[in-house]
Every structure is written in structure tokens, then in C-alpha cells.
Design a protein around this motif. Structure first.
Motif, PDB file in Angstrom:
ATOM      1  N   ALA A 137     109.166  41.739  77.787  1.00  0.00           N
ATOM      2  CA  ALA A 137     110.510  42.189  77.427  1.00  0.00           C
ATOM      3  C   ALA A 137     110.664  43.685  77.704  1.00  0.00           C
ATOM      4  CB  ALA A 137     110.788  41.897  75.956  1.00  0.00           C
ATOM      5  N   LEU A 138     109.615  44.439  77.386  1.00  0.00           N
ATOM      6  CA  LEU A 138     109.661  45.882  77.617  1.00  0.00           C
ATOM      7  C   LEU A 138     109.711  46.196  79.108  1.00  0.00           C
ATOM      8  CD1 LEU A 138     109.591  48.374  75.747  1.00  0.00           C
ATOM      9  CD2 LEU A 138     107.147  48.518  76.204  1.00  0.00           C
ATOM     10  N   GLY A 196     111.510  47.342  68.505  1.00  0.00           N
ATOM     11  CA  GLY A 196     112.422  46.546  69.308  1.00  0.00           C
ATOM     12  C   GLY A 196     112.255  45.055  69.141  1.00  0.00           C
ATOM     13  N   LEU A 197     111.298  44.629  68.328  1.00  0.00           N
ATOM     14  CA  LEU A 197     111.046  43.205  68.185  1.00  0.00           C
ATOM     15  C   LEU A 197     112.241  42.477  67.575  1.00  0.00           C
ATOM     16  CD1 LEU A 197     109.199  40.758  68.363  1.00  0.00           C
ATOM     17  CD2 LEU A 197     108.088  41.500  66.249  1.00  0.00           C
ATOM     18  N   ILE A 198     112.836  43.094  66.568  1.00  0.00           N
ATOM     19  CA  ILE A 198     113.989  42.456  65.926  1.00  0.00           C
ATOM     20  C   ILE A 198     115.149  42.325  66.903  1.00  0.00           C
ATOM     21  CG2 ILE A 198     115.790  42.855  64.181  1.00  0.00           C
ATOM     22  CD1 ILE A 198     113.591  43.781  62.278  1.00  0.00           C
ATOM     23  N   SER A 199     115.279  43.288  67.803  1.00  0.00           N
ATOM     24  CA  SER A 199     116.434  43.271  68.713  1.00  0.00           C
ATOM     25  C   SER A 199     116.418  42.100  69.684  1.00  0.00           C
ATOM     26  CB  SER A 199     116.503  44.593  69.495  1.00  0.00           C
ATOM     27  OG  SER A 199     115.530  44.626  70.527  1.00  0.00           O
ATOM     28  N   ILE A 200     115.250  41.513  69.932  1.00  0.00           N
ATOM     29  CA  ILE A 200     115.190  40.381  70.866  1.00  0.00           C
ATOM     30  C   ILE A 200     114.858  39.070  70.166  1.00  0.00           C
ATOM     31  CG2 ILE A 200     114.519  41.872  72.794  1.00  0.00           C
ATOM     32  CD1 ILE A 200     111.678  40.609  72.529  1.00  0.00           C
ATOM     33  N   THR A 201     114.805  39.084  68.831  1.00  0.00           N
ATOM     34  CA  THR A 201     114.432  37.903  68.067  1.00  0.00           C
ATOM     35  C   THR A 201     115.643  37.395  67.290  1.00  0.00           C
ATOM     36  OG1 THR A 201     112.198  38.783  67.819  1.00  0.00           O
ATOM     37  CG2 THR A 201     112.823  36.970  66.368  1.00  0.00           C
ATOM     38  N   GLY A 202     115.897  36.097  67.388  1.00  0.00           N
ATOM     39  CA  GLY A 202     117.036  35.524  66.697  1.00  0.00           C
ATOM     40  C   GLY A 202     117.968  34.834  67.666  1.00  0.00           C
ATOM     41  N   THR A 203     119.207  34.730  67.286  1.00  0.00           N
ATOM     42  CA  THR A 203     120.229  34.072  68.096  1.00  0.00           C
ATOM     43  C   THR A 203     121.169  35.120  68.679  1.00  0.00           C
ATOM     44  OG1 THR A 203     121.783  33.845  66.260  1.00  0.00           O
ATOM     45  CG2 THR A 203     120.121  32.105  66.524  1.00  0.00           C
ATOM     46  N   PRO A 204     121.999  34.733  69.638  1.00  0.00           N
ATOM     47  CA  PRO A 204     122.980  35.699  70.156  1.00  0.00           C
ATOM     48  C   PRO A 204     123.851  36.301  69.061  1.00  0.00           C
ATOM     49  CG  PRO A 204     122.874  33.793  71.593  1.00  0.00           C
ATOM     50  CD  PRO A 204     122.045  33.454  70.385  1.00  0.00           C
ATOM     51  N   ALA A 232     122.930  36.828  65.760  1.00  0.00           N
ATOM     52  CA  ALA A 232     122.269  37.611  64.711  1.00  0.00           C
ATOM     53  C   ALA A 232     120.805  37.861  65.028  1.00  0.00           C
ATOM     54  CB  ALA A 232     122.384  36.883  63.368  1.00  0.00           C
ATOM     55  N   PRO A 233     120.373  39.129  64.965  1.00  0.00           N
ATOM     56  CA  PRO A 233     118.939  39.418  65.088  1.00  0.00           C
ATOM     57  C   PRO A 233     118.226  39.081  63.781  1.00  0.00           C
ATOM     58  CG  PRO A 233     120.133  41.440  64.662  1.00  0.00           C
ATOM     59  CD  PRO A 233     121.172  40.358  64.788  1.00  0.00           C
ATOM     60  N   VAL A 234     116.938  38.753  63.882  1.00  0.00           N
ATOM     61  CA  VAL A 234     116.133  38.475  62.691  1.00  0.00           C
ATOM     62  C   VAL A 234     114.742  39.054  62.899  1.00  0.00           C
ATOM     63  CG1 VAL A 234     117.353  36.331  62.131  1.00  0.00           C
ATOM     64  CG2 VAL A 234     115.305  36.243  63.557  1.00  0.00           C
ATOM     65  N   LYS A 235     114.043  39.292  61.808  1.00  0.00           N
ATOM     66  CA  LYS A 235     112.628  39.630  61.911  1.00  0.00           C
ATOM     67  C   LYS A 235     111.841  38.339  62.063  1.00  0.00           C
ATOM     68  CE  LYS A 235     111.499  39.699  56.957  1.00  0.00           C
ATOM     69  NZ  LYS A 235     110.528  38.599  57.007  1.00  0.00           N
ATOM     70  N   THR A 236     110.589  38.449  62.472  1.00  0.00           N
ATOM     71  CA  THR A 236     109.751  37.262  62.566  1.00  0.00           C
ATOM     72  C   THR A 236     109.398  36.776  61.163  1.00  0.00           C
ATOM     73  OG1 THR A 236     107.725  38.574  62.691  1.00  0.00           O
ATOM     74  CG2 THR A 236     108.788  37.995  64.774  1.00  0.00           C
ATOM     75  N   GLY A 237     109.051  35.506  61.060  1.00  0.00           N
ATOM     76  CA  GLY A 237     108.760  34.921  59.761  1.00  0.00           C
ATOM     77  C   GLY A 237     107.392  35.265  59.214  1.00  0.00           C
ATOM     78  N   HIS A 258     112.560  47.989  84.075  1.00  0.00           N
ATOM     79  CA  HIS A 258     112.749  47.802  85.511  1.00  0.00           C
ATOM     80  C   HIS A 258     114.074  47.157  85.900  1.00  0.00           C
ATOM     81  CE1 HIS A 258     108.773  49.251  86.629  1.00  0.00           C
ATOM     82  NE2 HIS A 258     108.349  48.694  85.510  1.00  0.00           N
ATOM     83  N   THR A 259     114.857  46.763  84.896  1.00  0.00           N
ATOM     84  CA  THR A 259     116.199  46.249  85.213  1.00  0.00           C
ATOM     85  C   THR A 259     117.292  47.021  84.516  1.00  0.00           C
ATOM     86  OG1 THR A 259     116.327  44.653  83.372  1.00  0.00           O
ATOM     87  CG2 THR A 259     115.225  43.923  85.402  1.00  0.00           C
ATOM     88  N   GLY A 260     116.906  47.786  83.483  1.00  0.00           N
ATOM     89  CA  GLY A 260     117.911  48.503  82.709  1.00  0.00           C
ATOM     90  C   GLY A 260     118.565  47.651  81.644  1.00  0.00           C
ATOM     91  N   SER A 261     118.135  46.406  81.504  1.00  0.00           N
ATOM     92  CA  SER A 261     118.702  45.509  80.496  1.00  0.00           C
ATOM     93  C   SER A 261     117.579  44.795  79.768  1.00  0.00           C
ATOM     94  CB  SER A 261     119.611  44.457  81.148  1.00  0.00           C
ATOM     95  OG  SER A 261     120.676  45.073  81.839  1.00  0.00           O
ATOM     96  N   GLN A 262     117.729  44.669  78.463  1.00  0.00           N
ATOM     97  CA  GLN A 262     116.711  43.934  77.723  1.00  0.00           C
ATOM     98  C   GLN A 262     117.048  42.457  77.705  1.00  0.00           C
ATOM     99  OE1 GLN A 262     116.708  45.653  73.767  1.00  0.00           O
ATOM    100  NE2 GLN A 262     117.879  43.938  72.962  1.00  0.00           N
ATOM    101  N   PRO A 263     116.036  41.594  77.558  1.00  0.00           N
ATOM    102  CA  PRO A 263     116.310  40.163  77.481  1.00  0.00           C
ATOM    103  C   PRO A 263     117.206  39.863  76.281  1.00  0.00           C
ATOM    104  CG  PRO A 263     113.968  40.566  77.801  1.00  0.00           C
ATOM    105  CD  PRO A 263     114.595  41.885  77.503  1.00  0.00           C
ATOM    106  N   PRO A 264     118.166  38.962  76.443  1.00  0.00           N
ATOM    107  CA  PRO A 264     119.050  38.636  75.319  1.00  0.00           C
ATOM    108  C   PRO A 264     118.333  37.798  74.275  1.00  0.00           C
ATOM    109  CG  PRO A 264     119.505  37.195  77.161  1.00  0.00           C
ATOM    110  CD  PRO A 264     118.497  38.192  77.655  1.00  0.00           C
ATOM    111  N   ARG A 265     118.854  37.812  73.059  1.00  0.00           N
ATOM    112  CA  ARG A 265     118.336  36.911  72.022  1.00  0.00           C
ATOM    113  C   ARG A 265     118.768  35.497  72.373  1.00  0.00           C
ATOM    114  NH1 ARG A 265     120.424  41.109  69.067  1.00  0.00           N
ATOM    115  NH2 ARG A 265     122.272  39.863  68.541  1.00  0.00           N
ATOM    116  N   MET A 266     117.811  34.586  72.403  1.00  0.00           N
ATOM    117  CA  MET A 266     118.086  33.235  72.895  1.00  0.00           C
ATOM    118  C   MET A 266     117.794  32.139  71.871  1.00  0.00           C
ATOM    119  SD  MET A 266     119.118  33.665  76.070  1.00  0.00           S
ATOM    120  CE  MET A 266     118.902  32.048  76.818  1.00  0.00           C
ATOM    121  N   GLY A 267     117.487  32.505  70.637  1.00  0.00           N
ATOM    122  CA  GLY A 267     117.118  31.467  69.684  1.00  0.00           C
ATOM    123  C   GLY A 267     115.861  30.757  70.146  1.00  0.00           C
ATOM    124  N   LEU A 268     115.930  29.436  70.266  1.00  0.00           N
ATOM    125  CA  LEU A 268     114.782  28.668  70.746  1.00  0.00           C
ATOM    126  C   LEU A 268     114.747  28.567  72.265  1.00  0.00           C
ATOM    127  CD1 LEU A 268     114.690  25.728  68.163  1.00  0.00           C
ATOM    128  CD2 LEU A 268     113.056  27.601  68.369  1.00  0.00           C
TER     129      LEU A 268
END
Length: 404
Positions: A209-210, A147-155, A157-162, A215-225
Motif C-alpha cells: 500500500a505504501l 496509515g493502517l486505519i486509512s486503508i482498513t474498513g469500507t469505502p 468508514a475507516p476502522v482499526k484492526t480487530g 509510485h502512483t500518488g494515490s493510496q489504495p481505497p478501502r475495499m472492505g472484504l
């Protein structure tokens, strides 16, 4: 002074990143690490690139302070050599494909039936059992599954870590487990069999994030920086670049707008007075901050923010990191030998006040083969014969006695 792991011997049947990082940490702490490599090219990481004086950057990063023995594990002779080395060791670490160590006669059950005090660490992608046990587990793939890619990046586009986060996470947990197992063995005489899964290590790092998802049913959105629950927390423009600012509490907001940005009327503005309101009005908040930061140069604004105690940082390129004034002022770089030329390497983050980490050289493929064959019980002539027949490989230009 002695190093913390002086006298500990580790045999590692390892490749790529996860296990080599674990054992390099042990080598830095003083352990003797014997790295077992293939005769046909050695550790795959040697050939990822050739950017460090002809040696792969990953390999230089992960393999300092080790001895390299290259043997043919398809041969009974080669397997017997490794088995004899393990019989003299305190720790055996491996990250071969699932089941491969067992097929070589180097499974934890077999090894520890003869030596219950041995510490065996098995690193794998997905762990023993389960539907994904046999799946390939490269770092990017594990980042995706965790799930790391799903929360990494911008709204957009998801990205892997560098960096290879899944590999690093599992390598760090493996090194930690070795230390814990050795501590218990020194107390009780009991060894250990330890399993570390890249997937489980990375999911553990998902942390808040997990829990947000559960506990909310929603994952944190991708927020870039930016940050999903804090504002202002982003990169803001300057006259010649940008600065990252992270205000995590309301007093920090008041200081930012009054002492740094010169807009004190925003301190008690009901849209921004609390973090909850600033997040709710993020676009307005960020726009007002950006309009003010743009009047200074990056260097000048950085000085103002630091003087006011506002959390901030410049987005440095890697050439700036190599010359980072904090690292240079703290004398954190040391020369380390490689096969072709010395390089600079960063001291490990954990600093002992009484002894410096053992920053050994990066070995050539098979640099210590002959000496380790003899140490495993062969006489020198038999070792020479094994090398001549291709059962083992010796780097002739740098035949070296093993460290003791």
C-alpha cells in the motif's frame, strides 16, 4: 532434546502488549524470562478485564512461562534488585515511557558500560528523537499514524484492526532482534542495544500500500472484504450465509465458472477473461458470481470450491475457531496453568520437529518475588523484611521457587 534458548535469561521491565509478546516468544523457545512488575497492581494488562478465570485475557495470552517479581522501583532497594538481576541476565527488554529506564538507572548505556555483552531492547511508540518521541503510543493511535486505519474498513468508514496490530508487529520485530543479537554475541562476544518503534514496525507492514502511494500518488481505497486490484475477491452469498472467494489469476477464473458455477460462457467473455477486465467490470462480475453461489449452502459450496482448487474460506466466528478442525486435527492446543484455573493455549506457529515449545504457566503477581530477591543477593530474612515493608510484593498463596 533441549529448547533453542535453554540457558538464556531475560529480564523484562514490561507492560501491556508489545514487550510482553516479545518475551513470551522467547519463553516459549526455552528462555528464562523474569518479569518485573509494579507492587501496586503489576502489569496494566492484568486489569484490562477478568474474563479468564479472573485474569485478563491479554495477560494470559502474553505472559505464560514467565516468573513474576513485584518490586517498588521508586525505592532504591527495588531498583537495586532489578539491577542485580540484570547483571546476571543475557537480555534486558523494556517498554517504559521514553526516558523512564534511564531515570531508574536501567538505561542501555549505563547497563552496557558495565557489561558490554548484554543485549538491551528498548521498545517505544515513536522511537528516540523526533517531534513525537514523548507522545502516548497506544495501538490504535499508532495504527492511525501509520496509515493502517486509512486503508482498513469500507469505502464509507475507516476502522482499526480487530487485534493490536502495531503492538504485535513491534513485539515480533523485538523478539527477532533478540535472536539476531544473541547469534552475533555467540560468534563475537559483542552485545547489542536495539531500538524498536511501534510506528516504524507498523509502517513496514504497510508494504504494498505504501509503495502504491509513493509510485502512483494515490493510496489504495478501502475495499472492505474486496481487493483493489483483483476480482472476483470478496464475500459471496450462499443459501445460509456466505463464502469468501479469491481468484487471483485467469486460469482460476476459468475453473471457477466452468467447474464450480456452471457458467462456462463467462470464461472467454471479453469483460471477464482477464483480471484487468474483471476489475474494470467488477460490479457485473461480482453480481454474476453471487447469483450462482446463492444456490448452494455454505458447506456444499465450500466443498465444491475446495475440490476445484479455488481459493475460498468460510467466515468463522471465534467459537468456531476454538474448535477449528484443522487446529484440532493437528493437536495444536495445550493446557497452561493460570493463577485460578488451567486454560487452553495454542502452540506457537513455529514447530520444531524435535522439541515442543515450553508452554509454562501464567504467573500470579509477585509469584516468584521472594525466591528472586534471594537470587539477587538478599538473605531470606532480608527478603521477608523487604516484602513486609512494601518494597516488594509476594503472592503468598503461591510462593514458588524460580525456574532454573
Amino acid at each position: 532434546m533441549t529448547h533453542p534458548l535453554d540457558g538464556v535469561t531475560v529480564v523484562a521491565l514490561e507492560q501491556a502488549v508489545a514487550a510482553p509478546l516479545a518475551t513470551r516468544n522467547l519463553a516459549d523457545l526455552g528462555a528464562r524470562v523474569i518479569k518485573v512488575e509494579r507492587v501496586d497492581g503489576g502489569d496494566f494488562a492484568r486489569g484490562y478485564d477478568h474474563v479468564v478465570h479472573g485474569t485478563g485475557a491479554h495477560f494470559v495470552w502474553l505472559n505464560r512461562g514467565k516468573e513474576s517479581i513485584a518490586v517498588d522501583l521508586k525505592s532504591a532497594e527495588g531498583r537495586a534488585v532489578v539491577r542485580r538481576l540484570v547483571e546476571r541476565a543475557d537480555v534486558f527488554v523494556q517498554n517504559l515511557a521514553p526516558g523512564a529506564a534511564e531515570r531508574l538507572g536501567l538505561g542501555a548505556g549505563e547497563l552496557r558500560s558495565a557489561r558490554p555483552e548484554l543485549v538491551v531492547v528498548n521498545l517505544s511508540g515513536y522511537g528516540t528523537g523526533g517531534p513525537m518521541e514523548q507522545r502516548k503510543a497506544y495501538d490504535m493511535l499508532v495504527q492511525a499514524e501509520a496509515g493502517l486505519i486509512s486503508i482498513t474498513g469500507t469505502p464509507e468508514a475507516p476502522v482499526k484492526t480487530g487485534i493490536p496490530t502495531a503492538d504485535i508487529a513491534s513485539g515480533m520485530y523485538a523478539a527477532q532482534a533478540v535472536l539476531a543479537a544473541l547469534l552475533r554475541r555467540w560468534r563475537t562476544g559483542e552485545g547489542a542495544t536495539v531500538e524498536v518503534s511501534m510506528l516504524e514496525a507498523t509502517v513496514e507492514w504497510m508494504g504494498h500500500a505504501l509503495y502504491t502511494q509513493m509510485h502512483t500518488g494515490s493510496q489504495p481505497p478501502r475495499m472492505g472484504l474486496s481487493h483493489s486490484s483483483i476480482a472476483p475477491y470478496d464475500a459471496f452469498p450462499t443459501r445460509d450465509g456466505q463464502v469468501l472467494i479469491g481468484v487471483q489469476n485467469d486460469s482460476g477464473w476459468r475453473t471457477l465458472v466452468t467447474e464450480v458455477l456452471g457458467i462456462p460462457e463467462l470464461a472467454d467473455d471479453p469483460r471477464f477473461a482477464t483480471n484487468v477486465q474483471r476489475v474494470r467490470h467488477r460490479a457485473e462480475c461480482d453480481a454474476l458470481v453471487a447469483a450462482r453461489t446463492a444456490q448452494w449452502t455454505t458447506a456444499d459450496l465450500d466443498v465444491r470450491l475446495a475440490a476445484a482448487g479455488i481459493p475460498a474460506a468460510q467466515v468463522k466466528e471465534l467459537d468456531q475457531v476454538v474448535q477449528h478442525p484443522q487446529l484440532r486435527a493437528r493437536d495444536r492446543w495445550r493446557p497452561v496453568g493460570t493463577e485460578h484455573a488451567p486454560v487452553e493455549a495454542l502452540l506457537p506457529p513455529a514447530t520444531f520437529t524435535d522439541v515442543e515449545a515450553r508452554m509454562g504457566d501464567v504467573p500470579a503477581l509477585g509469584q516468584h518475588t521472594h525466591a528472586l530477591l534471594v537470587e539477587s543477593g538478599m538473605d531470606p530474612a532480608t527478603a521477608d523484611d523487604a516484602i513486609s515493608r512494601g518494597v516488594a510484593l509476594q503472592a503468598e498463596h503461591c510462593r514458588t521457587a524460580p525456574a532454573l
